[in-house]
Design a protein around this motif. Structure first.
Motif, PDB file in Angstrom:
ATOM      1  N   VAL A 289       3.710  -3.706   9.815  1.00 16.44           N
ATOM      2  CA  VAL A 289       4.919  -3.175   9.186  1.00 16.44           C
ATOM      3  C   VAL A 289       5.535  -4.321   8.396  1.00 16.44           C
ATOM      4  O   VAL A 289       5.783  -5.406   8.933  1.00 16.44           O
ATOM      5  CB  VAL A 289       5.907  -2.621  10.230  1.00 16.44           C
ATOM      6  N   VAL A 290       5.758  -4.065   7.096  1.00 20.42           N
ATOM      7  CA  VAL A 290       6.190  -5.096   6.148  1.00 20.42           C
ATOM      8  C   VAL A 290       7.607  -4.797   5.668  1.00 20.42           C
ATOM      9  O   VAL A 290       7.922  -3.649   5.345  1.00 20.42           O
ATOM     10  CB  VAL A 290       5.225  -5.129   4.937  1.00 20.42           C
ATOM     11  N   PRO A 291       8.480  -5.825   5.582  1.00 17.63           N
ATOM     12  CA  PRO A 291       9.832  -5.619   5.058  1.00 17.63           C
ATOM     13  C   PRO A 291       9.843  -5.615   3.523  1.00 17.63           C
ATOM     14  O   PRO A 291      10.057  -6.641   2.883  1.00 17.63           O
ATOM     15  CB  PRO A 291      10.615  -6.812   5.629  1.00 17.63           C
ATOM     16  N   GLY A 292       9.582  -4.469   2.937  1.00 19.64           N
ATOM     17  CA  GLY A 292       9.574  -4.357   1.476  1.00 19.64           C
ATOM     18  C   GLY A 292      10.978  -4.338   0.910  1.00 19.64           C
ATOM     19  O   GLY A 292      11.933  -4.020   1.619  1.00 19.64           O
TER      20      GLY A 292
ATOM     21  N   ALA B 224     -10.078  -0.946  12.019  1.00 23.64           N
ATOM     22  CA  ALA B 224      -9.238  -2.133  11.932  1.00 23.64           C
ATOM     23  C   ALA B 224      -8.856  -2.408  10.483  1.00 23.64           C
ATOM     24  O   ALA B 224      -9.611  -2.131   9.563  1.00 23.64           O
ATOM     25  CB  ALA B 224      -9.955  -3.330  12.522  1.00 23.64           C
ATOM     26  N   LEU B 225      -7.679  -2.969  10.336  1.00 25.93           N
ATOM     27  CA  LEU B 225      -7.150  -3.373   9.043  1.00 25.93           C
ATOM     28  C   LEU B 225      -7.322  -4.882   8.931  1.00 25.93           C
ATOM     29  O   LEU B 225      -6.917  -5.619   9.834  1.00 25.93           O
ATOM     30  CB  LEU B 225      -5.659  -3.011   8.966  1.00 25.93           C
ATOM     31  N   HIS B 226      -7.916  -5.353   7.833  1.00 26.76           N
ATOM     32  CA  HIS B 226      -8.002  -6.793   7.620  1.00 26.76           C
ATOM     33  C   HIS B 226      -6.656  -7.259   7.071  1.00 26.76           C
ATOM     34  O   HIS B 226      -6.177  -6.751   6.058  1.00 26.76           O
ATOM     35  CB  HIS B 226      -9.126  -7.158   6.654  1.00 26.76           C
ATOM     36  N   PHE B 227      -6.023  -8.226   7.752  1.00 24.26           N
ATOM     37  CA  PHE B 227      -4.691  -8.714   7.406  1.00 24.26           C
ATOM     38  C   PHE B 227      -4.738 -10.207   7.152  1.00 24.26           C
ATOM     39  O   PHE B 227      -5.316 -10.960   7.940  1.00 24.26           O
ATOM     40  CB  PHE B 227      -3.720  -8.408   8.553  1.00 24.26           C
ATOM     41  N   GLU B 228      -4.128 -10.622   6.031  1.00 20.61           N
ATOM     42  CA  GLU B 228      -3.993 -12.046   5.735  1.00 20.61           C
ATOM     43  C   GLU B 228      -2.545 -12.346   5.382  1.00 20.61           C
ATOM     44  O   GLU B 228      -1.911 -11.591   4.634  1.00 20.61           O
ATOM     45  CB  GLU B 228      -4.896 -12.468   4.577  1.00 20.61           C
ATOM     46  N   LEU B 229      -2.041 -13.443   5.938  1.00 21.27           N
ATOM     47  CA  LEU B 229      -0.713 -13.956   5.620  1.00 21.27           C
ATOM     48  C   LEU B 229      -0.915 -15.318   4.985  1.00 21.27           C
ATOM     49  O   LEU B 229      -1.493 -16.222   5.602  1.00 21.27           O
ATOM     50  CB  LEU B 229       0.137 -14.063   6.894  1.00 21.27           C
ATOM     51  N   VAL B 230      -0.440 -15.454   3.743  1.00 17.37           N
ATOM     52  CA  VAL B 230      -0.670 -16.661   2.950  1.00 17.37           C
ATOM     53  C   VAL B 230       0.666 -17.204   2.458  1.00 17.37           C
ATOM     54  O   VAL B 230       1.534 -16.433   2.041  1.00 17.37           O
ATOM     55  CB  VAL B 230      -1.576 -16.347   1.737  1.00 17.37           C
ATOM     56  N   THR B 231       0.833 -18.533   2.506  1.00 17.19           N
ATOM     57  CA  THR B 231       1.981 -19.204   1.907  1.00 17.19           C
ATOM     58  C   THR B 231       1.454 -20.135   0.812  1.00 17.19           C
ATOM     59  O   THR B 231       0.243 -20.344   0.718  1.00 17.19           O
ATOM     60  CB  THR B 231       2.753 -20.048   2.948  1.00 17.19           C
TER      61      THR B 231
ATOM     62  N   GLU C 283       0.149  -7.036  -1.064  1.00 16.19           N
ATOM     63  CA  GLU C 283      -0.865  -6.284  -1.795  1.00 16.19           C
ATOM     64  C   GLU C 283      -1.761  -5.548  -0.809  1.00 16.19           C
ATOM     65  O   GLU C 283      -2.327  -6.163   0.095  1.00 16.19           O
ATOM     66  CB  GLU C 283      -1.719  -7.203  -2.657  1.00 16.19           C
ATOM     67  N   VAL C 284      -1.867  -4.253  -1.004  1.00 15.74           N
ATOM     68  CA  VAL C 284      -2.797  -3.440  -0.220  1.00 15.74           C
ATOM     69  C   VAL C 284      -3.948  -3.087  -1.146  1.00 15.74           C
ATOM     70  O   VAL C 284      -3.732  -2.583  -2.250  1.00 15.74           O
ATOM     71  CB  VAL C 284      -2.119  -2.150   0.301  1.00 15.74           C
ATOM     72  N   SER C 285      -5.164  -3.387  -0.702  1.00 18.98           N
ATOM     73  CA  SER C 285      -6.352  -3.081  -1.500  1.00 18.98           C
ATOM     74  C   SER C 285      -7.423  -2.516  -0.581  1.00 18.98           C
ATOM     75  O   SER C 285      -7.211  -2.367   0.621  1.00 18.98           O
ATOM     76  CB  SER C 285      -6.866  -4.349  -2.196  1.00 18.98           C
ATOM     77  N   SER C 286      -8.583  -2.244  -1.157  1.00 12.64           N
ATOM     78  CA  SER C 286      -9.689  -1.739  -0.341  1.00 12.64           C
ATOM     79  C   SER C 286     -10.144  -2.778   0.686  1.00 12.64           C
ATOM     80  O   SER C 286     -10.784  -2.444   1.668  1.00 12.64           O
ATOM     81  CB  SER C 286     -10.859  -1.332  -1.234  1.00 12.64           C
ATOM     82  N   LYS C 287      -9.782  -4.050   0.466  1.00 11.11           N
ATOM     83  CA  LYS C 287     -10.143  -5.124   1.397  1.00 11.11           C
ATOM     84  C   LYS C 287      -9.146  -5.272   2.540  1.00 11.11           C
ATOM     85  O   LYS C 287      -9.413  -5.983   3.498  1.00 11.11           O
ATOM     86  CB  LYS C 287     -10.259  -6.442   0.656  1.00 11.11           C
ATOM     87  N   GLY C 288      -7.956  -4.668   2.427  1.00 10.97           N
ATOM     88  CA  GLY C 288      -6.955  -4.758   3.477  1.00 10.97           C
ATOM     89  C   GLY C 288      -5.588  -5.116   2.929  1.00 10.97           C
ATOM     90  O   GLY C 288      -5.258  -4.805   1.783  1.00 10.97           O
TER      91      GLY C 288
ATOM     92  N   ALA D 173      -3.595   3.637   0.757  1.00  6.14           N
ATOM     93  CA  ALA D 173      -3.726   3.662  -0.702  1.00  6.14           C
ATOM     94  C   ALA D 173      -3.336   2.300  -1.280  1.00  6.14           C
ATOM     95  O   ALA D 173      -2.378   1.675  -0.809  1.00  6.14           O
ATOM     96  CB  ALA D 173      -2.824   4.745  -1.289  1.00  6.14           C
ATOM     97  N   PRO D 174      -4.059   1.824  -2.280  1.00  4.64           N
ATOM     98  CA  PRO D 174      -3.761   0.516  -2.870  1.00  4.64           C
ATOM     99  C   PRO D 174      -2.411   0.496  -3.593  1.00  4.64           C
ATOM    100  O   PRO D 174      -2.042   1.469  -4.259  1.00  4.64           O
ATOM    101  CB  PRO D 174      -4.888   0.307  -3.883  1.00  4.64           C
ATOM    102  N   PHE D 175      -1.695  -0.596  -3.453  1.00  2.00           N
ATOM    103  CA  PHE D 175      -0.468  -0.841  -4.220  1.00  2.00           C
ATOM    104  C   PHE D 175      -0.032  -2.282  -4.032  1.00  2.00           C
ATOM    105  O   PHE D 175      -0.557  -3.003  -3.184  1.00  2.00           O
ATOM    106  CB  PHE D 175       0.657   0.130  -3.833  1.00  2.00           C
ATOM    107  N   MET D 176       0.939  -2.704  -4.835  1.00  2.00           N
ATOM    108  CA  MET D 176       1.506  -4.049  -4.726  1.00  2.00           C
ATOM    109  C   MET D 176       3.015  -3.915  -4.824  1.00  2.00           C
ATOM    110  O   MET D 176       3.518  -3.088  -5.594  1.00  2.00           O
ATOM    111  CB  MET D 176       0.991  -4.959  -5.838  1.00  2.00           C
ATOM    112  N   THR D 177       3.745  -4.721  -4.037  1.00  2.00           N
ATOM    113  CA  THR D 177       5.200  -4.652  -4.041  1.00  2.00           C
ATOM    114  C   THR D 177       5.797  -5.999  -3.662  1.00  2.00           C
ATOM    115  O   THR D 177       5.101  -6.858  -3.113  1.00  2.00           O
ATOM    116  CB  THR D 177       5.703  -3.559  -3.058  1.00  2.00           C
ATOM    117  N   THR D 178       7.074  -6.170  -3.957  1.00  2.00           N
ATOM    118  CA  THR D 178       7.788  -7.359  -3.521  1.00  2.00           C
ATOM    119  C   THR D 178       8.286  -7.139  -2.092  1.00  2.00           C
ATOM    120  O   THR D 178       8.457  -6.000  -1.658  1.00  2.00           O
ATOM    121  CB  THR D 178       8.984  -7.662  -4.444  1.00  2.00           C
ATOM    122  N   ILE D 179       8.492  -8.253  -1.392  1.00  2.00           N
ATOM    123  CA  ILE D 179       9.000  -8.160  -0.027  1.00  2.00           C
ATOM    124  C   ILE D 179      10.284  -8.974   0.089  1.00  2.00           C
ATOM    125  O   ILE D 179      10.528  -9.891  -0.683  1.00  2.00           O
ATOM    126  CB  ILE D 179       7.961  -8.627   1.011  1.00  2.00           C
TER     127      ILE D 179
END
Length: 85
Positions: free
Chosen positions: A23-26, A2-9, A70-75, A38-44
């Motif tokens: 699936v994210v709209p980058g 399982a992937l840990h997913f968080e959506l924050v505003t 943001e994708v990290s080792s935590k999800g 793999a870890p990375f960060m991007t704008t959406i």
């Protein structure tokens, strides 16, 4: 698996759950995230997050406006400017 997913505003934590894939709209195009990505960060960009609870499931869609992912080792954490109800 399982992937840990968080959506924050800026106002609150909208979601925090274990899912199969998101699936994210980058800004450079859509991308899918599974566990151990793999870890990375991007704008959406404005668009729909597609959340798959299990492999082969019909995705749940949540419309978001702008932000970062943001994708990290935590999800996967999606920091959206706004979630459209």
């Amino acid at each position: 698996m399982a992937l840990h997913f968080e959506l924050v505003t800026p106002a609150r934590l909208e979601r925090s759950e274990e899912v199969y894939m998101v699936v994210v709209p980058g800004t450079e195009g859509e991308f899918g995230v599974l566990e151990h990505h793999a870890p990375f960060m991007t704008t959406i960009r404005d668009g729909a997050l597609r959340i798959y609870k299990t492999d082969g499931a019909t995705p749940e869609e949540i419309r978001i406006e702008g932000g970062f992912a943001e994708v990290s080792s935590k999800g996967l954490t999606v920091l959206a400017e706004h979630v459209v109800a």
